[in-house]
Design a protein around this motif. Structure first.
Motif, PDB file in Angstrom:
ATOM      1  N   UNK A 181       0.860  -1.184   0.000  1.00  0.00           N
ATOM      2  CA  UNK A 181       0.000   0.000   0.000  1.00  0.00           C
ATOM      3  C   UNK A 181       0.898   1.237   0.000  1.00  0.00           C
ATOM      4  N   UNK A 182       0.844   1.992  -1.063  1.00  0.00           N
ATOM      5  CA  UNK A 182       1.759   3.108  -1.251  1.00  0.00           C
ATOM      6  C   UNK A 182       1.367   4.277  -0.345  1.00  0.00           C
ATOM      7  N   UNK A 183       2.339   4.738   0.443  1.00  0.00           N
ATOM      8  CA  UNK A 183       2.129   5.938   1.263  1.00  0.00           C
ATOM      9  C   UNK A 183       2.760   7.154   0.589  1.00  0.00           C
ATOM     10  N   UNK A 184       3.986   6.973   0.074  1.00  0.00           N
ATOM     11  CA  UNK A 184       4.679   8.094  -0.581  1.00  0.00           C
ATOM     12  C   UNK A 184       5.731   7.543  -1.538  1.00  0.00           C
ATOM     13  N   UNK A 185       5.886   8.234  -2.671  1.00  0.00           N
ATOM     14  CA  UNK A 185       6.920   7.901  -3.651  1.00  0.00           C
ATOM     15  C   UNK A 185       7.669   9.184  -3.993  1.00  0.00           C
ATOM     16  N   UNK A 186       8.994   9.153  -3.920  1.00  0.00           N
ATOM     17  CA  UNK A 186       9.772  10.348  -4.260  1.00  0.00           C
ATOM     18  C   UNK A 186      11.190   9.940  -4.645  1.00  0.00           C
ATOM     19  N   UNK A 187      11.778  10.723  -5.562  1.00  0.00           N
ATOM     20  CA  UNK A 187      13.187  10.567  -5.916  1.00  0.00           C
ATOM     21  C   UNK A 187      14.002  11.598  -5.142  1.00  0.00           C
ATOM     22  N   UNK A 188      15.086  11.155  -4.506  1.00  0.00           N
ATOM     23  CA  UNK A 188      16.018  12.113  -3.906  1.00  0.00           C
ATOM     24  C   UNK A 188      16.672  12.902  -5.034  1.00  0.00           C
ATOM     25  N   UNK A 189      16.544  14.211  -5.015  1.00  0.00           N
ATOM     26  CA  UNK A 189      17.024  15.020  -6.135  1.00  0.00           C
ATOM     27  C   UNK A 189      18.552  15.077  -6.203  1.00  0.00           C
ATOM     28  N   UNK A 190      19.204  15.170  -5.076  1.00  0.00           N
ATOM     29  CA  UNK A 190      20.655  15.372  -5.077  1.00  0.00           C
ATOM     30  C   UNK A 190      21.426  14.267  -5.806  1.00  0.00           C
ATOM     31  N   UNK A 191      21.068  12.982  -5.622  1.00  0.00           N
ATOM     32  CA  UNK A 191      21.874  11.944  -6.268  1.00  0.00           C
ATOM     33  C   UNK A 191      21.575  11.756  -7.762  1.00  0.00           C
ATOM     34  N   UNK A 192      20.551  12.395  -8.306  1.00  0.00           N
ATOM     35  CA  UNK A 192      20.180  12.136  -9.691  1.00  0.00           C
ATOM     36  C   UNK A 192      21.207  12.723 -10.652  1.00  0.00           C
ATOM     37  N   UNK A 193      21.717  11.942 -11.582  1.00  0.00           N
ATOM     38  CA  UNK A 193      22.681  12.460 -12.552  1.00  0.00           C
ATOM     39  C   UNK A 193      22.006  13.373 -13.562  1.00  0.00           C
TER      40      UNK A 193
ATOM     41  N   UNK B 288      16.375  13.221 -17.365  1.00  0.00           N
ATOM     42  CA  UNK B 288      15.660  14.423 -17.819  1.00  0.00           C
ATOM     43  C   UNK B 288      14.206  14.442 -17.379  1.00  0.00           C
ATOM     44  N   UNK B 289      13.706  13.308 -16.933  1.00  0.00           N
ATOM     45  CA  UNK B 289      12.312  13.252 -16.501  1.00  0.00           C
ATOM     46  C   UNK B 289      12.137  12.073 -15.563  1.00  0.00           C
ATOM     47  N   UNK B 290      11.313  12.246 -14.547  1.00  0.00           N
ATOM     48  CA  UNK B 290      11.011  11.146 -13.635  1.00  0.00           C
ATOM     49  C   UNK B 290       9.719  11.471 -12.910  1.00  0.00           C
ATOM     50  N   UNK B 291       9.074  10.460 -12.379  1.00  0.00           N
ATOM     51  CA  UNK B 291       7.832  10.714 -11.673  1.00  0.00           C
ATOM     52  C   UNK B 291       7.164   9.447 -11.202  1.00  0.00           C
ATOM     53  N   UNK B 292       6.096   9.604 -10.420  1.00  0.00           N
ATOM     54  CA  UNK B 292       5.371   8.446  -9.906  1.00  0.00           C
ATOM     55  C   UNK B 292       4.380   7.891 -10.931  1.00  0.00           C
ATOM     56  N   UNK B 293       4.108   6.611 -10.817  1.00  0.00           N
ATOM     57  CA  UNK B 293       3.044   5.966 -11.589  1.00  0.00           C
ATOM     58  C   UNK B 293       1.994   5.368 -10.668  1.00  0.00           C
ATOM     59  N   UNK B 294       2.099   5.684  -9.387  1.00  0.00           N
ATOM     60  CA  UNK B 294       1.121   5.233  -8.404  1.00  0.00           C
ATOM     61  C   UNK B 294       0.832   6.390  -7.456  1.00  0.00           C
ATOM     62  N   UNK B 295      -0.346   6.378  -6.911  1.00  0.00           N
ATOM     63  CA  UNK B 295      -0.773   7.424  -5.996  1.00  0.00           C
ATOM     64  C   UNK B 295      -0.868   6.884  -4.573  1.00  0.00           C
ATOM     65  N   UNK B 296      -0.699   7.752  -3.567  1.00  0.00           N
ATOM     66  CA  UNK B 296      -0.841   7.304  -2.180  1.00  0.00           C
ATOM     67  C   UNK B 296      -2.191   6.616  -1.959  1.00  0.00           C
ATOM     68  N   UNK B 297      -2.121   5.497  -1.275  1.00  0.00           N
ATOM     69  CA  UNK B 297      -3.323   4.728  -1.006  1.00  0.00           C
ATOM     70  C   UNK B 297      -3.527   3.559  -1.950  1.00  0.00           C
ATOM     71  N   UNK B 298      -2.873   3.590  -3.120  1.00  0.00           N
ATOM     72  CA  UNK B 298      -3.005   2.481  -4.056  1.00  0.00           C
ATOM     73  C   UNK B 298      -2.204   1.274  -3.575  1.00  0.00           C
ATOM     74  N   UNK B 299      -2.706   0.081  -3.910  1.00  0.00           N
ATOM     75  CA  UNK B 299      -2.025  -1.158  -3.567  1.00  0.00           C
ATOM     76  C   UNK B 299      -1.383  -1.708  -4.834  1.00  0.00           C
ATOM     77  N   UNK B 300      -0.076  -1.924  -4.798  1.00  0.00           N
ATOM     78  CA  UNK B 300       0.672  -2.368  -5.966  1.00  0.00           C
ATOM     79  C   UNK B 300       1.509  -3.597  -5.623  1.00  0.00           C
ATOM     80  N   UNK B 301       1.744  -4.412  -6.659  1.00  0.00           N
ATOM     81  CA  UNK B 301       2.559  -5.610  -6.500  1.00  0.00           C
ATOM     82  C   UNK B 301       3.504  -5.748  -7.683  1.00  0.00           C
ATOM     83  N   UNK B 302       4.699  -6.300  -7.443  1.00  0.00           N
ATOM     84  CA  UNK B 302       5.595  -6.610  -8.563  1.00  0.00           C
ATOM     85  C   UNK B 302       5.087  -7.847  -9.291  1.00  0.00           C
TER      86      UNK B 302
END
Length: 410
Positions: free
Chosen positions: A341-353, A357-371
């Motif tokens: 159950x997703x609470x938060x998704x974020x990329x740490x900005x400092x380590x990104x090379x 050029x683009x990044x973002x979430x494909x799930x929203x808080x509250x959604x249940x996801x599985x690999x």
């Protein structure tokens, strides 16, 4: 003369398809056919029509002809696999490019195989079966490993590699039951394909076809993970890929379209590069998914969306490429475990090379996801896109983005 009037049947998922409306919108008067009033799409639209059911071909044809009487329609396009046959019927009702019989031939993987086999197009051996005992017997005849796949799905849903009879028995239920993932698509009594495993790198070729001329616009190399499943975890689009100069690949692509009778429209053809040459895995009668055509544009390549819109209107595509091009690649990321159950998704900005050029979430808080295998394409939770001088630079940057991804689960 005003902009061409283009009907688009459903916009698709915003994260994966907004780039198409953003590209097509300025050049076409886009009229969207949907089941709910548009929200984020409105800025790209000239108008829209809400229908009760996209599966009701009769209703769609009535809506299309009524609209065309008020404002002539130049073309119909759909990039959602679920509704491409209905869109073809809409186009045919107006005498526009789009042959429903050809689209159905691509939509039904067994019929695709039969047509390609009749025209001796190189592809894996394939047999249609109805259940587990028959699947095991056919697999023994073909020789292991084999691939089990559903007859009428997309996005690698239900596709799995079986290395021995035990694996066939274990996975046949997975393949047979995968139709629940897309209940709008056809269900056949005999619904499972048992196929020879084609070993080698997997690629896709997006092409437009105008008056029988096949014009490849984008070649992507697929990254596949979560074996024995075939989840597409990323793609690399390289403008200098030597495959652009591969005469055998070009011949196979052209013979494939000829065998299917595909004379107008857009296709996403998937192939394996085996030791014996390219073999066709499947042909999708739509623009490729996974943001592949978007990568092509980011790297300076042709705009597949604009070209597809042109041929949908019966016009030759204007293929433009930038003088300086880069390699573009995408990577998809997945949750750490089943039923996260997703609470938060974020990329740490400092380590990104800088290559990211683009990044973002494909799930929203509250959604249940599985690999995979419980979640496949619908289990993705984030993505990142890299631009670089070569594929290795892009992959290194995407690895770093994966390490910078923070996923909190409830």
């Amino acid at each position: 003369m005003g902009s061409p009037h283009l009907l688009v049947v459903t916009p698709g998922i915003r994260a994966y398809r907004e780039y198409l409306l953003r590209s097509i919108g300025p050049a076409y008067r886009v009229h969207l056919v949907v089941t709910e009033p548009p929200t984020w799409e409105r800025g790209y639209l000239d108008g829209w029509t809400v229908v009760d059911d996209l599966a009701d071909t009769g209703e769609l044809v009535r809506v299309t002809t009524a609209l065309a009487e008020r404002d002539p329609v130049d073309g119909v396009i759909c990039w959602d696999e679920t509704w491409i046959v209905q869109a073809a019927h809409m186009a045919a009702a107006l005498g526009l490019p789009g042959d429903p019989a050809v689209i159905e031939r691509c939509r039904d993987k067994h019929r695709t195989r039969a047509e390609l086999d009749a025209h001796q197009v190189p592809q894996p051996q394939s047999r249609l079966v109805g259940g587990g005992d028959e699947a095991e017997a056919v697999a023994r005849e073909i020789g292991f490993p084999v691939v089990l796949k559903p007859r009428a799905l997309a996005g690698s849903f239900g596709v799995v590699k079986a290395d021995d009879p035990t694996a066939v028995r274990r996975f046949v239920g997975f393949t047979a039951g995968s139709g629940r993932m897309a209940p709008e698509l056809p269900v056949h009594e005999r619904n499972i394909l048992v196929e020879e495993y084609a070993d080698g790198p997997e690629i896709s070729v997006d092409s437009v076809v105008h008056r029988g001329e096949v014009i490849p616009l984008c070649i992507a190399r697929k990254e596949v993970g979560f074996a024995p499943y075939f989840e597409e975890t990323g793609h690399v689009v390289d403008p200098a890929d030597p495959l652009w100069h591969d005469a055998t690949l070009r011949e196979v692509i052209e013979r494939t379209h000829s065998a299917l009778g595909f004379s107008s429209g857009v296709t996403h053809t998937e192939l394996r590069l085996t030791a014996r040459g390219p073999k066709v895995i499947e042909v999708n009668a739509r623009i490729g998914g996974g943001l592949i055509p978007y990568l092509n544009v980011l790297g300076g390549g042709a705009d597949v969306g604009l070209a597809a819109a042109a041929v949908a209107c019966g016009r030759p595509p204007e293929v433009r490429v930038a003088p300086r091009r880069q390699v573009a690649a995408i990577r998809f990321y997945y949750p750490p475990h089943d039923n996260s159950r997703i609470a938060e998704i974020a990329f740490d900005r400092a380590p990104l090379p800088a290559a990211i050029v683009e990044h973002g979430p494909l799930a929203q808080p509250g959604e249940v996801k599985s690999p995979p295998p419980q979640g496949l394409m619908d289990g993705r939770i984030a993505y990142a896109i890299a631009l670089g001088l070569d594929a290795d630079e892009c992959r290194t940057a995407l690895d770093a983005a994966g390490r910078a991804l923070r996923v909190d689960t409830a």
